[in-house]
Design a protein around this motif. Sequence first.
Motif, mmCIF file in Angstrom:
data_model
loop_
_atom_site.group_PDB
_atom_site.id
_atom_site.type_symbol
_atom_site.label_atom_id
_atom_site.label_comp_id
_atom_site.label_asym_id
_atom_site.label_seq_id
_atom_site.Cartn_x
_atom_site.Cartn_y
_atom_site.Cartn_z
ATOM 1 N N ASN A 168 -6.885 7.752 6.953
ATOM 2 C CA ASN A 168 -8.001 6.831 7.179
ATOM 3 C C ASN A 168 -7.565 5.677 8.063
ATOM 4 O O ASN A 168 -6.429 5.199 7.968
ATOM 5 C CB ASN A 168 -8.516 6.278 5.845
ATOM 6 C CG ASN A 168 -9.116 7.364 4.979
ATOM 7 O OD1 ASN A 168 -9.732 8.299 5.474
ATOM 8 N ND2 ASN A 168 -8.927 7.250 3.667
ATOM 9 N N PRO A 169 -8.462 5.176 8.921
ATOM 10 C CA PRO A 169 -8.137 4.021 9.767
ATOM 11 C C PRO A 169 -8.083 2.743 8.944
ATOM 12 O O PRO A 169 -8.518 2.722 7.785
ATOM 13 C CB PRO A 169 -9.295 3.993 10.765
ATOM 14 C CG PRO A 169 -10.440 4.585 10.023
ATOM 15 C CD PRO A 169 -9.845 5.642 9.129
ATOM 16 N N PRO A 170 -7.555 1.643 9.510
ATOM 17 C CA PRO A 170 -7.552 0.355 8.789
ATOM 18 C C PRO A 170 -8.970 -0.090 8.439
ATOM 19 O O PRO A 170 -9.902 0.091 9.228
ATOM 20 C CB PRO A 170 -6.909 -0.611 9.797
ATOM 21 C CG PRO A 170 -6.176 0.261 10.756
ATOM 22 C CD PRO A 170 -6.921 1.559 10.821
ATOM 23 N N ASP A 171 -9.140 -0.634 7.255
ATOM 24 C CA ASP A 171 -10.449 -1.098 6.801
ATOM 25 C C ASP A 171 -10.772 -2.434 7.464
ATOM 26 O O ASP A 171 -10.126 -3.456 7.190
ATOM 27 C CB ASP A 171 -10.459 -1.234 5.281
ATOM 28 C CG ASP A 171 -11.860 -1.457 4.730
ATOM 29 O OD1 ASP A 171 -12.794 -1.647 5.541
ATOM 30 O OD2 ASP A 171 -12.022 -1.442 3.498
ATOM 31 N N ILE A 172 -11.778 -2.438 8.338
ATOM 32 C CA ILE A 172 -12.150 -3.649 9.082
ATOM 33 C C ILE A 172 -12.632 -4.749 8.149
ATOM 34 O O ILE A 172 -12.368 -5.935 8.372
ATOM 35 C CB ILE A 172 -13.249 -3.311 10.119
ATOM 36 C CG1 ILE A 172 -12.687 -2.377 11.192
ATOM 37 C CG2 ILE A 172 -13.803 -4.570 10.770
ATOM 38 C CD1 ILE A 172 -13.714 -1.874 12.175
ATOM 39 N N PHE A 173 -13.318 -4.383 7.082
ATOM 40 C CA PHE A 173 -13.914 -5.375 6.192
ATOM 41 C C PHE A 173 -12.883 -6.113 5.339
ATOM 42 O O PHE A 173 -13.211 -7.118 4.721
ATOM 43 C CB PHE A 173 -14.950 -4.716 5.283
ATOM 44 C CG PHE A 173 -16.185 -4.284 6.019
ATOM 45 C CD1 PHE A 173 -17.129 -5.207 6.427
ATOM 46 C CD2 PHE A 173 -16.396 -2.948 6.318
ATOM 47 C CE1 PHE A 173 -18.267 -4.812 7.109
ATOM 48 C CE2 PHE A 173 -17.533 -2.542 6.998
ATOM 49 C CZ PHE A 173 -18.477 -3.474 7.397
ATOM 50 N N THR A 174 -11.661 -5.636 5.300
ATOM 51 C CA THR A 174 -10.617 -6.332 4.533
ATOM 52 C C THR A 174 -9.847 -7.314 5.399
ATOM 53 O O THR A 174 -8.982 -8.026 4.893
ATOM 54 C CB THR A 174 -9.638 -5.322 3.910
ATOM 55 O OG1 THR A 174 -9.023 -4.555 4.952
ATOM 56 C CG2 THR A 174 -10.349 -4.392 2.946
#
Length: 201
Positions: A168-174
Amino acid sequence: MIRTASATNTVRHKSRLSRFLLQSRKTWQLYLFFLIPFGYLCIFAYYPMFGVQIAFKNYSAAKGIWGSDWIGLFHFKTFLTSYQFGRVVINTLRISIYSLVTSFPLAIIFALFLNIIRNNRIKKLIQTISYIPHFISVIVMVGILFQLFNPVTGVYGNLYRLLGGQGNPPDIFTKANSFIHLYIWSGIWQNIGWSSIIYFA
């Protein structure tokens, strides 16, 4: 001489008043129409201003705005002496300036882009598509963003894996730094079509 001038002014004032009243009787329908916007302003613009006093009171829902205790500038002092004051002001300025610099010229550019399109069907289609997001509520807009940028099931995550990414790609919302960009650009997407109307006209 002074009395004569004063009497003359009084006569002129009375004649102006009588002319105004006579004109008002002839066009009373226009004044009746004027009552509609005047009432609208009083109800929705001026009456709510009484609620500004809540900033100077220790508001209690049970007592209401008028019954709550008056505490003066206590809330202002609390805000100004808060350790978060500087951070709040800087973040507010950052968001305001960023939004102004990006959304203002983009609306003009979009209106110019629409203006050069000669095919009316395509022009109307683009206008309609660009206007629709303006009528979407903020809650629904946030839900759409969560669906788009979800690293597992969203478009963002699927594109990442489709292009060869592992897992999974990095979570933008975090990421705290991504908030301002998501906030500004989602706002531009939502309002650019509506904002361009005045420039297009």
